[in-house]
Motif scaffolding. Sequence first.
Motif, PDB file in Angstrom:
ATOM      1  N   ASP A 177      45.072  47.395  22.355  1.00 51.91           N
ATOM      2  CA  ASP A 177      44.470  46.563  23.480  1.00 51.91           C
ATOM      3  C   ASP A 177      45.187  45.573  24.143  1.00 51.91           C
ATOM      4  OD1 ASP A 177      41.944  48.170  22.833  1.00 51.91           O
ATOM      5  OD2 ASP A 177      41.524  46.689  21.240  1.00 51.91           O
ATOM      6  N   LEU A 178      46.275  45.375  24.059  1.00 53.70           N
ATOM      7  CA  LEU A 178      47.226  44.590  24.857  1.00 53.70           C
ATOM      8  C   LEU A 178      48.403  45.427  25.740  1.00 53.70           C
ATOM      9  CD1 LEU A 178      47.423  41.347  24.925  1.00 53.70           C
ATOM     10  CD2 LEU A 178      49.133  41.527  23.261  1.00 53.70           C
ATOM     11  N   ARG A 179      48.409  45.019  26.731  1.00 55.40           N
ATOM     12  CA  ARG A 179      49.610  45.601  27.694  1.00 55.40           C
ATOM     13  C   ARG A 179      50.453  44.413  28.362  1.00 55.40           C
ATOM     14  NH1 ARG A 179      47.115  48.512  32.430  1.00 55.40           N
ATOM     15  NH2 ARG A 179      47.901  46.825  33.563  1.00 55.40           N
ATOM     16  N   LEU A 180      51.658  44.566  28.018  1.00 55.56           N
ATOM     17  CA  LEU A 180      52.707  43.761  28.931  1.00 55.56           C
ATOM     18  C   LEU A 180      53.450  44.298  29.738  1.00 55.56           C
ATOM     19  CD1 LEU A 180      54.126  40.960  28.658  1.00 55.56           C
ATOM     20  CD2 LEU A 180      55.681  41.904  26.692  1.00 55.56           C
ATOM     21  N   ASP A 181      53.511  43.765  31.058  1.00 58.74           N
ATOM     22  CA  ASP A 181      54.449  44.245  32.166  1.00 58.74           C
ATOM     23  C   ASP A 181      55.322  43.290  32.537  1.00 58.74           C
ATOM     24  OD1 ASP A 181      53.101  46.913  32.754  1.00 58.74           O
ATOM     25  OD2 ASP A 181      51.335  45.479  32.971  1.00 58.74           O
ATOM     26  N   VAL A 182      56.505  43.749  32.636  1.00 55.85           N
ATOM     27  CA  VAL A 182      57.710  42.733  33.180  1.00 55.85           C
ATOM     28  C   VAL A 182      58.212  43.567  34.405  1.00 55.85           C
ATOM     29  CG1 VAL A 182      59.805  41.859  32.540  1.00 55.85           C
ATOM     30  CG2 VAL A 182      57.985  42.158  30.864  1.00 55.85           C
ATOM     31  N   GLY A 183      58.737  42.874  35.437  1.00 53.47           N
ATOM     32  CA  GLY A 183      59.108  43.468  36.712  1.00 53.47           C
ATOM     33  C   GLY A 183      58.698  42.682  37.798  1.00 53.47           C
ATOM     34  N   GLN A 184      58.756  43.460  38.875  1.00 55.68           N
ATOM     35  CA  GLN A 184      58.061  43.005  40.118  1.00 55.68           C
ATOM     36  C   GLN A 184      56.917  43.659  40.576  1.00 55.68           C
ATOM     37  OE1 GLN A 184      60.505  41.497  43.393  1.00 55.68           O
ATOM     38  NE2 GLN A 184      59.560  42.676  44.890  1.00 55.68           N
ATOM     39  N   PHE A 185      55.815  43.040  40.919  1.00 58.92           N
ATOM     40  CA  PHE A 185      54.604  43.677  41.097  1.00 58.92           C
ATOM     41  C   PHE A 185      53.748  42.910  42.008  1.00 58.92           C
ATOM     42  CE2 PHE A 185      54.787  40.999  37.111  1.00 58.92           C
ATOM     43  CZ  PHE A 185      53.832  40.230  37.325  1.00 58.92           C
ATOM     44  N   ARG A 186      52.717  43.671  42.230  1.00 55.93           N
ATOM     45  CA  ARG A 186      51.554  42.857  43.236  1.00 55.93           C
ATOM     46  C   ARG A 186      50.665  42.242  42.427  1.00 55.93           C
ATOM     47  NH1 ARG A 186      52.461  44.281  48.379  1.00 55.93           N
ATOM     48  NH2 ARG A 186      50.448  43.194  49.090  1.00 55.93           N
ATOM     49  N   GLN A 187      50.532  40.760  42.701  1.00 60.36           N
ATOM     50  CA  GLN A 187      49.619  40.139  41.837  1.00 60.36           C
ATOM     51  C   GLN A 187      48.208  40.373  41.994  1.00 60.36           C
ATOM     52  OE1 GLN A 187      52.634  36.900  43.186  1.00 60.36           O
ATOM     53  NE2 GLN A 187      51.145  35.909  41.695  1.00 60.36           N
ATOM     54  N   LEU A 188      47.486  40.114  40.737  1.00 61.37           N
ATOM     55  CA  LEU A 188      46.102  40.235  40.676  1.00 61.37           C
ATOM     56  C   LEU A 188      45.367  39.038  41.296  1.00 61.37           C
ATOM     57  CD1 LEU A 188      45.210  42.390  37.507  1.00 61.37           C
ATOM     58  CD2 LEU A 188      44.563  43.068  39.790  1.00 61.37           C
TER      59      LEU A 188
ATOM     60  N   LEU B  83      42.187  43.270  47.246  1.00 56.47           N
ATOM     61  CA  LEU B  83      42.943  44.105  48.016  1.00 56.47           C
ATOM     62  C   LEU B  83      44.434  43.849  47.995  1.00 56.47           C
ATOM     63  CD1 LEU B  83      40.878  44.860  51.098  1.00 56.47           C
ATOM     64  CD2 LEU B  83      41.055  46.200  49.151  1.00 56.47           C
ATOM     65  N   ASN B  84      44.886  42.499  47.302  1.00 56.37           N
ATOM     66  CA  ASN B  84      46.414  42.433  47.325  1.00 56.37           C
ATOM     67  C   ASN B  84      47.272  43.297  46.449  1.00 56.37           C
ATOM     68  OD1 ASN B  84      48.571  40.194  47.808  1.00 56.37           O
ATOM     69  ND2 ASN B  84      48.455  40.414  45.631  1.00 56.37           N
ATOM     70  N   ARG B  85      46.369  43.878  45.629  1.00 58.14           N
ATOM     71  CA  ARG B  85      46.935  44.827  44.483  1.00 58.14           C
ATOM     72  C   ARG B  85      47.268  46.045  45.366  1.00 58.14           C
ATOM     73  NH1 ARG B  85      44.805  47.445  38.904  1.00 58.14           N
ATOM     74  NH2 ARG B  85      46.499  48.870  38.397  1.00 58.14           N
ATOM     75  N   TRP B  86      46.670  46.290  46.476  1.00 56.92           N
ATOM     76  CA  TRP B  86      46.597  47.699  46.964  1.00 56.92           C
ATOM     77  C   TRP B  86      47.879  47.889  48.012  1.00 56.92           C
ATOM     78  CZ3 TRP B  86      41.538  50.183  48.529  1.00 56.92           C
ATOM     79  CH2 TRP B  86      40.777  50.335  47.581  1.00 56.92           C
ATOM     80  N   HIS B  87      48.700  48.693  48.057  1.00 55.82           N
ATOM     81  CA  HIS B  87      49.563  49.169  49.110  1.00 55.82           C
ATOM     82  C   HIS B  87      48.858  49.322  50.208  1.00 55.82           C
ATOM     83  CE1 HIS B  87      52.429  50.448  45.600  1.00 55.82           C
ATOM     84  NE2 HIS B  87      52.483  48.958  45.861  1.00 55.82           N
ATOM     85  N   LEU B  88      49.350  49.063  51.569  1.00 52.01           N
ATOM     86  CA  LEU B  88      48.921  49.239  52.920  1.00 52.01           C
ATOM     87  C   LEU B  88      48.085  50.588  53.053  1.00 52.01           C
ATOM     88  CD1 LEU B  88      51.501  47.403  55.292  1.00 52.01           C
ATOM     89  CD2 LEU B  88      48.869  46.891  54.767  1.00 52.01           C
ATOM     90  N   HIS B  89      48.919  51.850  52.629  1.00 50.02           N
ATOM     91  CA  HIS B  89      48.497  53.082  52.906  1.00 50.02           C
ATOM     92  C   HIS B  89      47.078  53.511  52.083  1.00 50.02           C
ATOM     93  CE1 HIS B  89      51.315  53.760  49.271  1.00 50.02           C
ATOM     94  NE2 HIS B  89      50.243  53.897  48.875  1.00 50.02           N
ATOM     95  N   ALA B  90      46.806  52.505  51.065  1.00 46.64           N
ATOM     96  CA  ALA B  90      45.346  52.847  50.643  1.00 46.64           C
ATOM     97  C   ALA B  90      44.404  52.219  51.169  1.00 46.64           C
ATOM     98  CB  ALA B  90      45.451  52.366  49.118  1.00 46.64           C
TER      99      ALA B  90
ATOM    100  N   GLY C   3      51.351  39.894  51.455  1.00 50.08           N
ATOM    101  CA  GLY C   3      50.498  39.572  50.413  1.00 50.08           C
ATOM    102  C   GLY C   3      51.420  39.136  49.201  1.00 50.08           C
ATOM    103  N   LEU C   4      50.797  38.954  48.014  1.00 46.87           N
ATOM    104  CA  LEU C   4      51.573  38.251  46.970  1.00 46.87           C
ATOM    105  C   LEU C   4      52.308  39.216  46.300  1.00 46.87           C
ATOM    106  CD1 LEU C   4      48.877  35.536  45.587  1.00 46.87           C
ATOM    107  CD2 LEU C   4      51.164  35.111  46.855  1.00 46.87           C
ATOM    108  N   VAL C   5      53.653  39.051  46.384  1.00 42.28           N
ATOM    109  CA  VAL C   5      54.414  40.028  45.420  1.00 42.28           C
ATOM    110  C   VAL C   5      55.677  39.422  44.927  1.00 42.28           C
ATOM    111  CG1 VAL C   5      55.889  42.274  45.644  1.00 42.28           C
ATOM    112  CG2 VAL C   5      54.068  41.752  47.228  1.00 42.28           C
ATOM    113  N   ALA C   6      55.970  39.502  43.498  1.00 35.63           N
ATOM    114  CA  ALA C   6      56.574  38.624  42.889  1.00 35.63           C
ATOM    115  C   ALA C   6      57.255  39.163  41.571  1.00 35.63           C
ATOM    116  CB  ALA C   6      56.165  37.091  42.604  1.00 35.63           C
TER     117      ALA C   6
ATOM    118  N   THR D 229      54.710  34.380  37.347  1.00 31.27           N
ATOM    119  CA  THR D 229      55.617  34.766  38.419  1.00 31.27           C
ATOM    120  C   THR D 229      56.585  33.849  38.985  1.00 31.27           C
ATOM    121  OG1 THR D 229      54.096  34.630  40.260  1.00 31.27           O
ATOM    122  CG2 THR D 229      54.119  36.625  39.149  1.00 31.27           C
ATOM    123  N   SER D 230      57.783  33.991  39.427  1.00 30.96           N
ATOM    124  CA  SER D 230      58.591  33.181  40.114  1.00 30.96           C
ATOM    125  C   SER D 230      58.451  33.564  41.785  1.00 30.96           C
ATOM    126  CB  SER D 230      60.189  33.301  39.903  1.00 30.96           C
ATOM    127  OG  SER D 230      60.858  32.518  40.539  1.00 30.96           O
ATOM    128  N   SER D 231      57.649  32.680  42.314  1.00 31.91           N
ATOM    129  CA  SER D 231      57.422  33.150  43.699  1.00 31.91           C
ATOM    130  C   SER D 231      58.121  32.041  44.731  1.00 31.91           C
ATOM    131  CB  SER D 231      55.743  33.137  43.982  1.00 31.91           C
ATOM    132  OG  SER D 231      55.365  33.345  45.198  1.00 31.91           O
TER     133      SER D 231
END
Length: 252
Positions: A1-12, A16-23, A41-44, A69-71
């Motif tokens: 019940d726990l998920r950890l993501d590390v990297g560059q991502f579109r912030q929640l 719609l900030n999470r969506w890519h333009l084509h969506a 949008g917010l990407v960091a 994030t480091s924004s």
Amino acid sequence: DLRLDVGQFRQLVGELNRWHLHALSTDEYPLVLRRFAGDEGLVAPGVSVYSPLPISGRLGTYELTVQATSSDNVVLFAGGRRPSVNAQLAGFWQFSRSTYAQVTASALYGTNPDTSLTTTLGVAAARFTWRPPQQGEAREFTIRSELWALHRTFALPGPGAFDKTRLGGYVAADVKLNRRWTASARGDYVQSPDPGPLAREWAFTPALTFWQSEFVFLRGQYERSSDLQHATRNRLSMQVVFAMGPHKHELF
């Protein structure tokens, strides 16, 4: 019940900030997202922790996500590189086999000591969808909205001081007419986040999308808008999007 993501991502932050333009159902993000978070949008890069909450049934289903994030976002943090933190609580309700709703509350906090800037952002988002299971690929109606409240404080002496809250939001609707045609419309309103006298922008954007196949769509779009100087603009555009491979432009 726990998920950890590390990297560059579109912030929640919002929906719609999470969506890519084509969506999206238009060729650009809503005005409030572009003005408060920048054109992309917010990407960091950072760390994201997700967990479903132990609530279900008639009370709904809930998820909590916390991200650090480091924004270097120019609007929110004036280019600062200090870590920022944001969180989102999402609730989902299934009313019937064909209707459901989702409501999210998001918050973001960050600083930039170089400019004595403190930034707080709050976003409330809601979505309602009707999609009959037996016609899921041919009929659908979705209405969604977001309200953003941005508070920035420049603790500087004299005319450099600034301590204001700016608001913005949109309401959008999508109607799937059949398997190939989708009609959309969005209304935008946003107050300028810049220090100084309060200025406003608005826009109305209807669009019609034709899916030639699952890999290609064509879209005609009209936009009528008013900028910060109250100049009215009319824009008519045609968009073509095509994709190959496993990462196609499906909605999610």
